[in-house]
Write a protein that holds these residues in place. Structure first.
Motif, short mmCIF file in Angstrom:
data_model
loop_
_atom_site.label_atom_id
_atom_site.label_comp_id
_atom_site.label_asym_id
_atom_site.label_seq_id
_atom_site.Cartn_x
_atom_site.Cartn_y
_atom_site.Cartn_z
N THR A 79 0.81 -1.16 -0.04
CA THR A 79 -0.02 0.22 -0.03
C THR A 79 0.93 1.23 -0.04
O THR A 79 0.78 2.31 -0.65
N GLY A 80 1.80 1.13 0.93
CA GLY A 80 2.94 2.38 0.91
C GLY A 80 3.65 2.62 -0.44
O GLY A 80 3.40 3.74 -0.80
N ALA A 81 4.01 1.59 -1.20
CA ALA A 81 4.62 1.67 -2.18
C ALA A 81 3.62 2.22 -3.32
O ALA A 81 4.07 3.11 -4.08
N ARG A 82 2.41 1.96 -3.40
CA ARG A 82 1.45 2.26 -4.53
C ARG A 82 1.19 3.65 -4.17
O ARG A 82 0.94 4.44 -5.18
N LEU A 83 1.13 4.21 -2.84
CA LEU A 83 0.67 5.52 -2.67
C LEU A 83 2.13 6.53 -2.87
O LEU A 83 1.65 7.56 -3.64
N GLY A 84 3.18 5.69 -2.66
CA GLY A 84 4.16 6.48 -3.33
C GLY A 84 4.41 6.80 -4.83
O GLY A 84 4.65 7.96 -5.29
N GLY A 85 3.79 5.87 -5.74
CA GLY A 85 3.83 5.90 -6.81
C GLY A 85 2.69 6.94 -7.54
O GLY A 85 2.79 7.81 -8.57
N ARG A 86 1.57 7.17 -6.66
CA ARG A 86 0.66 8.02 -6.88
C ARG A 86 0.82 9.39 -6.68
O ARG A 86 0.60 10.46 -7.47
N TYR A 87 1.20 9.59 -5.39
CA TYR A 87 1.58 11.05 -4.96
C TYR A 87 2.81 11.49 -4.77
O TYR A 87 3.02 12.52 -4.31
N GLY A 88 3.79 10.69 -4.94
CA GLY A 88 5.08 10.93 -5.24
C GLY A 88 5.98 10.57 -3.96
O GLY A 88 5.44 10.29 -2.78
N PRO A 89 6.99 9.78 -4.24
CA PRO A 89 7.85 8.95 -3.25
C PRO A 89 8.47 10.02 -2.13
O PRO A 89 8.42 9.48 -0.91
N GLY A 90 8.62 11.02 -2.51
CA GLY A 90 9.16 12.15 -1.64
C GLY A 90 8.29 12.57 -0.48
O GLY A 90 8.58 12.53 0.79
N ARG A 91 6.94 12.72 -1.04
CA ARG A 91 6.01 13.29 -0.16
C ARG A 91 5.63 12.08 0.94
O ARG A 91 5.81 12.40 2.07
N LEU A 92 5.54 10.97 0.30
CA LEU A 92 5.36 9.63 1.13
C LEU A 92 6.39 9.30 2.31
O LEU A 92 6.18 8.90 3.41
N HIS A 93 7.45 9.43 1.46
CA HIS A 93 8.74 8.89 2.65
C HIS A 93 8.51 10.06 4.01
O HIS A 93 8.81 9.63 5.03
N LEU A 94 8.36 11.35 3.70
CA LEU A 94 8.32 12.58 4.62
C LEU A 94 7.24 12.10 5.62
O LEU A 94 7.09 12.43 6.64
N LEU A 411 16.89 -4.42 -10.48
CA LEU A 411 16.41 -3.08 -10.50
C LEU A 411 16.92 -2.30 -11.61
O LEU A 411 16.33 -1.14 -12.13
N GLY A 412 18.09 -2.61 -12.04
CA GLY A 412 18.52 -2.05 -13.23
C GLY A 412 17.75 -2.10 -14.51
O GLY A 412 17.92 -1.35 -15.51
N LEU A 413 17.06 -3.31 -14.48
CA LEU A 413 16.16 -3.54 -15.63
C LEU A 413 14.65 -3.20 -15.37
O LEU A 413 14.01 -3.19 -16.25
N VAL A 414 14.56 -2.33 -14.31
CA VAL A 414 13.16 -1.98 -14.02
C VAL A 414 12.90 -0.29 -14.54
O VAL A 414 13.77 0.25 -14.33
N ALA A 415 11.89 -0.12 -15.61
CA ALA A 415 11.99 1.33 -15.86
C ALA A 415 11.50 2.20 -14.82
O ALA A 415 10.91 1.71 -13.82
N PRO A 416 11.97 3.57 -14.70
CA PRO A 416 11.65 4.30 -13.47
C PRO A 416 10.28 4.57 -13.47
O PRO A 416 9.93 4.65 -12.21
N ALA A 417 9.51 4.46 -14.27
CA ALA A 417 7.98 4.39 -14.02
C ALA A 417 7.32 3.26 -13.32
O ALA A 417 6.20 3.43 -12.71
N ASP A 418 8.20 2.15 -13.29
CA ASP A 418 7.81 1.26 -12.57
C ASP A 418 8.44 0.98 -11.09
O ASP A 418 8.47 -0.12 -10.43
#
Length: 485
Positions: A79-94, A411-418
């Protein structure tokens, strides 16, 4: 085939165009937050006896104080990972860091076991929001060799956090700061968390992702199914061993397996209909990701089981085959493992590139050798002498070779979008691996110790099984290696 270029790449929109000096501070900030949250998984184990006495807590309450963090963390990771993808990883980390820091203060001031359990759940929720964003931010911010170095530091922090928890817990309890007993174990997080928040507001990118990242929905049915599946799997793994595996634990595990199958089926159908599944199919079909998740799971299972079983043996009474060490000495026993893991994590890139693909299998075999050596040194109730740190170092070095190159190549083979989805998958593999290792090998250790009257025999049985796990890790993916980066 997707490749990772070593040339500088344009900054992803979610990074806010971080300049080089700010990228270094960003990495230090998010890794420090990760270290603090990982440390809290283990540090409370040492504080449990004092906590029980001070709060007059029952055994069940103490167990939930220790386990509640892990349960909430494991259940909410995806859930945390998906929210980070939707609202921004920086926002969710903080946001997660803020929740974690506030919950730590509440834990340190808790008047009783009930509130402490609730605050520990909140701590775990904060960690689940914070930690999946670390890999996501690394994926989005760093490129080429910079990314490889960042992932190397990530792996080193992951390993040392566990051992540091054991050592820091022993130090703080022995120091009894200001006569507060166990409370500094939690209160220590508050000033550190506030500093990281202050720095993070400047160094961590806060922009929301654009394009498809933001457009993807949360897949609420998938979230519900996955949360229920992980909850059904983790609760018995955390609580079952202490309660001698009652029937409800076995039923819960079976239910978890069924729910996992339903989740996989639902996600597949959703993807076929053109929907936005919780985990992008591109991640699971990326070269090497499934093999990497398997190897990460096995490496963390070994790591968690080693810490758990040897901690019990080192602190066990000599009358039962244990060594009778105190909490601090027990924590210090694992320092060779942490140092070897950290050093190998930092140095494996110095090997010729043509050898990198073989390092994970080699690492698992080195770990297996170190574990068998450990079991032989301790099986008769001996302390292991000067050879034991060498065996521990061999295991630590092996696990570093197994984990670091695996994570970096996948992870080197995963696109930044994913990046968000990949972060969730690897974080889940890490957490479930530790839980399964502790539950399965811990049960074997305790049963063998009870049957023989000696925890030393339990260590030998656990070491043998973990060595076999290492061989399985070496064999994983042997038939189909990930393609080159």
């Amino acid at each position: 085939m997707t490749t990772t270029s070593t040339a500088p790449a344009p900054a992803d929109r979610a990074t806010g165009g971080q300049p080089p000096e700010r990228r270094g501070l960003l990495l230090a900030t998010i890794l420090a937050g990760q270290f603090m949250a990982l440390l809290d998984v283990f540090i409370v184990n040492v504080a449990a006896p004092g906590l029980r006495a001070d709060l007059n807590a029952s055994d069940a309450a103490v167990q939930l104080v220790v386990a509640g963090y892990t349960i909430a963390y494991a259940v909410l990771l995806i859930t945390g990972a998906r929210l980070g993808g939707r609202y921004g990883p920086g926002r969710l980390h903080l946001a997660g860091l803020a929740v974690f820091t506030a919950a730590s203060l509440a834990c340190g001031l808790a008047p009783g076991s009930g509130p402490l359990i609730a605050f520990r759940l909140a701590q775990g929720a904060g960690a689940a929001l914070m930690l999946p964003q670390v890999l996501s931010l690394i994926q989005r911010t760093f490129h080429g060799q910079e990314r490889t170095r960042a992932l190397t530091l990530f792996a080193a922090v992951l390993a040392t956090g566990a051992v540091a928890g054991q050592v820091a817990g022993g130090v703080l309890i022995n120091a009894d700061l200001f006569g507060l007993g166990w409370r500094p174990v939690f209160l220590l997080n508050v000033p550190i968390g506030l500093v990281l928040l202050a720095v993070g507001l400047w160094a961590v990118p806060l922009r929301r992702p654009g394009g498809t990242d933001r457009a993807r929905g949360l897949d609420l049915p998938g979230l519900v199914l996955l949360t229920a599946a992980v909850l059904a799997l983790t609760v018995p793994l955390v609580l079952g061993q202490e309660r001698d595996w009652p029937a409800w634990c076995l039923l819960s595990l079976a239910l978890g397996a069924v729910l996992t199958g339903l989740f996989a089926r639902y996600e597949t159908l959703l993807a076929r209909r053109g929907g936005a599944p919780l985990i992008s199919p591109r991640v699971l079909t990326s070269p090497g990701v499934v093999v990497a998740a398997t190897r990460i799971f096995l490496a963390m299972a070994v790591n968690g089981a080693v810490l758990f079983t040897l901690s019990l043996h080192f602190q066990g009474p000599p009358s039962q085959g244990g060594l009778g060490y105190g909490a601090l000495r027990t924590g210090l026993m694992f320092v060779p493992t942490a140092l070897a893991f950290g050093a190998a994590s930092l140095l494996w890139r110095a090997f010729p590139a043509r050898l990198h693909a073989a390092l994970p299998a080699t690492g698992f075999l080195l770990s297996a050798a170190g574990l068998l050596w450990t079991g032989l040194l301790l099986r008769n109730g001996d302390s292991g002498g000067a050879l034991l740190p060498m065996a521990f170092a061999l295991n630590g070095c092996g696990l570093a070779f197994a984990y670091g190159p695996t994570l970096t190549r996948a992870l080197g083979l995963v696109a930044p979008a994913d990046a968000a989805d990949a972060s969730g998958v690897t974080a889940m593999a890490t957490q479930l691996g530790m839980l399964v290792g502790i539950a399965a090998v811990g049960t074997l250790f305790l049963n063998r110790a009870e049957a023989t009257g000696s925890t030393a025999q339990g260590v030998w049985a656990a070491a043998a099984v973990l060595a076999v796990t290492g061989v399985a890790g070496a064999a994983a993916g042997a038939a189909r290696r990930p393609r080159g980066r």
